[in-house]
Design a protein around this motif. Sequence first.
Motif, PDB file in Angstrom:
ATOM      1  N   ARG A 185       0.833  -1.217   0.000  1.00 23.98           N
ATOM      2  CA  ARG A 185       0.000   0.000   0.000  1.00 23.98           C
ATOM      3  C   ARG A 185       0.857   1.253   0.000  1.00 23.98           C
ATOM      4  O   ARG A 185       0.531   2.242  -0.657  1.00 23.98           O
ATOM      5  CB  ARG A 185      -0.943   0.012   1.203  1.00 23.98           C
ATOM      6  N   LEU A 186       1.965   1.217   0.733  1.00 21.68           N
ATOM      7  CA  LEU A 186       2.869   2.369   0.765  1.00 21.68           C
ATOM      8  C   LEU A 186       3.498   2.596  -0.610  1.00 21.68           C
ATOM      9  O   LEU A 186       3.577   3.732  -1.083  1.00 21.68           O
ATOM     10  CB  LEU A 186       3.956   2.166   1.820  1.00 21.68           C
ATOM     11  N   LEU A 187       3.914   1.534  -1.262  1.00 25.58           N
ATOM     12  CA  LEU A 187       4.604   1.663  -2.549  1.00 25.58           C
ATOM     13  C   LEU A 187       3.689   2.133  -3.680  1.00 25.58           C
ATOM     14  O   LEU A 187       4.173   2.718  -4.647  1.00 25.58           O
ATOM     15  CB  LEU A 187       5.286   0.353  -2.923  1.00 25.58           C
ATOM     16  N   VAL A 188       2.393   1.880  -3.574  1.00 24.51           N
ATOM     17  CA  VAL A 188       1.469   2.349  -4.617  1.00 24.51           C
ATOM     18  C   VAL A 188       0.835   3.693  -4.251  1.00 24.51           C
ATOM     19  O   VAL A 188       0.086   4.256  -5.038  1.00 24.51           O
ATOM     20  CB  VAL A 188       0.350   1.318  -4.945  1.00 24.51           C
ATOM     21  N   PHE A 189       1.167   4.213  -3.073  1.00 21.27           N
ATOM     22  CA  PHE A 189       0.663   5.507  -2.620  1.00 21.27           C
ATOM     23  C   PHE A 189       1.131   6.607  -3.575  1.00 21.27           C
ATOM     24  O   PHE A 189       2.294   6.622  -3.982  1.00 21.27           O
ATOM     25  CB  PHE A 189       1.174   5.773  -1.203  1.00 21.27           C
ATOM     26  N   LYS A 190       0.242   7.496  -3.930  1.00 20.47           N
ATOM     27  CA  LYS A 190       0.578   8.616  -4.818  1.00 20.47           C
ATOM     28  C   LYS A 190       0.631   9.894  -3.975  1.00 20.47           C
ATOM     29  O   LYS A 190      -0.403  10.478  -3.656  1.00 20.47           O
ATOM     30  CB  LYS A 190      -0.467   8.770  -5.934  1.00 20.47           C
TER      31      LYS A 190
ATOM     32  N   CYS B  58       8.652  12.578   1.967  1.00 18.92           N
ATOM     33  CA  CYS B  58       8.455  11.478   2.905  1.00 18.92           C
ATOM     34  C   CYS B  58       8.344  10.139   2.173  1.00 18.92           C
ATOM     35  O   CYS B  58       8.950   9.147   2.582  1.00 18.92           O
ATOM     36  CB  CYS B  58       7.206  11.750   3.739  1.00 18.92           C
ATOM     37  N   PHE B  59       7.587  10.115   1.093  1.00 17.96           N
ATOM     38  CA  PHE B  59       7.422   8.889   0.309  1.00 17.96           C
ATOM     39  C   PHE B  59       8.769   8.415  -0.238  1.00 17.96           C
ATOM     40  O   PHE B  59       9.119   7.240  -0.134  1.00 17.96           O
ATOM     41  CB  PHE B  59       6.434   9.129  -0.843  1.00 17.96           C
TER      42      PHE B  59
ATOM     43  N   PHE C 298      -2.703   2.317   8.543  1.00 14.78           N
ATOM     44  CA  PHE C 298      -1.827   1.285   9.084  1.00 14.78           C
ATOM     45  C   PHE C 298      -2.152   1.077  10.561  1.00 14.78           C
ATOM     46  O   PHE C 298      -2.267   2.053  11.315  1.00 14.78           O
ATOM     47  CB  PHE C 298      -0.351   1.683   8.964  1.00 14.78           C
ATOM     48  N   THR C 299      -2.281  -0.173  10.965  1.00 10.59           N
ATOM     49  CA  THR C 299      -2.510  -0.498  12.373  1.00 10.59           C
ATOM     50  C   THR C 299      -1.613  -1.662  12.755  1.00 10.59           C
ATOM     51  O   THR C 299      -1.118  -2.392  11.887  1.00 10.59           O
ATOM     52  CB  THR C 299      -3.986  -0.896  12.632  1.00 10.59           C
ATOM     53  N   GLY C 300      -1.413  -1.834  14.051  1.00 14.59           N
ATOM     54  CA  GLY C 300      -0.662  -2.979  14.547  1.00 14.59           C
ATOM     55  C   GLY C 300       0.838  -2.865  14.438  1.00 14.59           C
ATOM     56  O   GLY C 300       1.557  -3.840  14.692  1.00 14.59           O
ATOM     57  N   VAL C 301       1.330  -1.691  14.068  1.00 16.26           N
ATOM     58  CA  VAL C 301       2.773  -1.511  13.930  1.00 16.26           C
ATOM     59  C   VAL C 301       3.121  -0.061  14.260  1.00 16.26           C
ATOM     60  O   VAL C 301       2.333   0.852  13.996  1.00 16.26           O
ATOM     61  CB  VAL C 301       3.241  -1.876  12.494  1.00 16.26           C
TER      62      VAL C 301
END
Length: 182
Positions: free
Chosen positions: A11-16, A25-26, A118-121
Motif C-alpha cells: 500500500r505504501l509503494l502504490v501511494f501517490k 516522505c514517500f 496502518f494499524t498494529g505496527v
Amino acid sequence: MATFTAEQVKRLLVFKPTGQNQKRCFTLACLLLDTGLRIDEARTLVPANIDFDNLLVTVMGKGQKQRKVPLSFQGRKILYLYIKENERRFVFGTRNHTMCSIRNLQRDLTAICKHLAFTGVRCSWHTLRHTFAVSYLRNGGNLFYLSKILGHTSVKTTERYLQSLGVEDLQAVHNGLSLLSR
C-alpha cells in the motif's frame, strides 16, 4: 519489534503523494525500505553521494564511518525522479536548503501511515529499516552481507533481526535453497 506487513508495504509503494512534504516522505520511506539506511544517514544525504550508474549510495554512518550501500533499479528510479524535481543541498532537505529535522520527517511519516490506515505496527523510520532487514533475511539474504549493508560493527547486532523470523520463513527459504528443489 514488529515490521510492516507485506500488505502495508504494498500500500505504501502504490501511494501517490501530493505536495512537497508527502513526496519527500514517500521517497525517503522508499529509500529506507530499499537500503535499510538509518534515518540520520538518509536525512544528511547529499546528491553527490548517490552513484546512479553503479547503484550505490555512500553514507556517513555511526562513528563517522563511511560505507557504500547498494540501491535497486526501482530505488534508483524513485530517487532520481525526486532529486531531478527537487534540487537541494540535502536530498531530503527543506525549501531553504537546510537539513530537515527528524521531528518534521516523523510528522510526515505518521500522517502518511494514518492516511493509509496502518494499524498494529509502530509507524517510524526505524520500523522501515527493521522491515528491510527482516525482508532481506526472509528472502534468503546472507546475515553477514546484511550486517555490512546496515553498518553494524558486529554480526551480533544484526542477529537480533533473526528473532522476527518464524518457522514458516525458514521453511520458505529452505525450500528455495535446498539442493532437492532445483
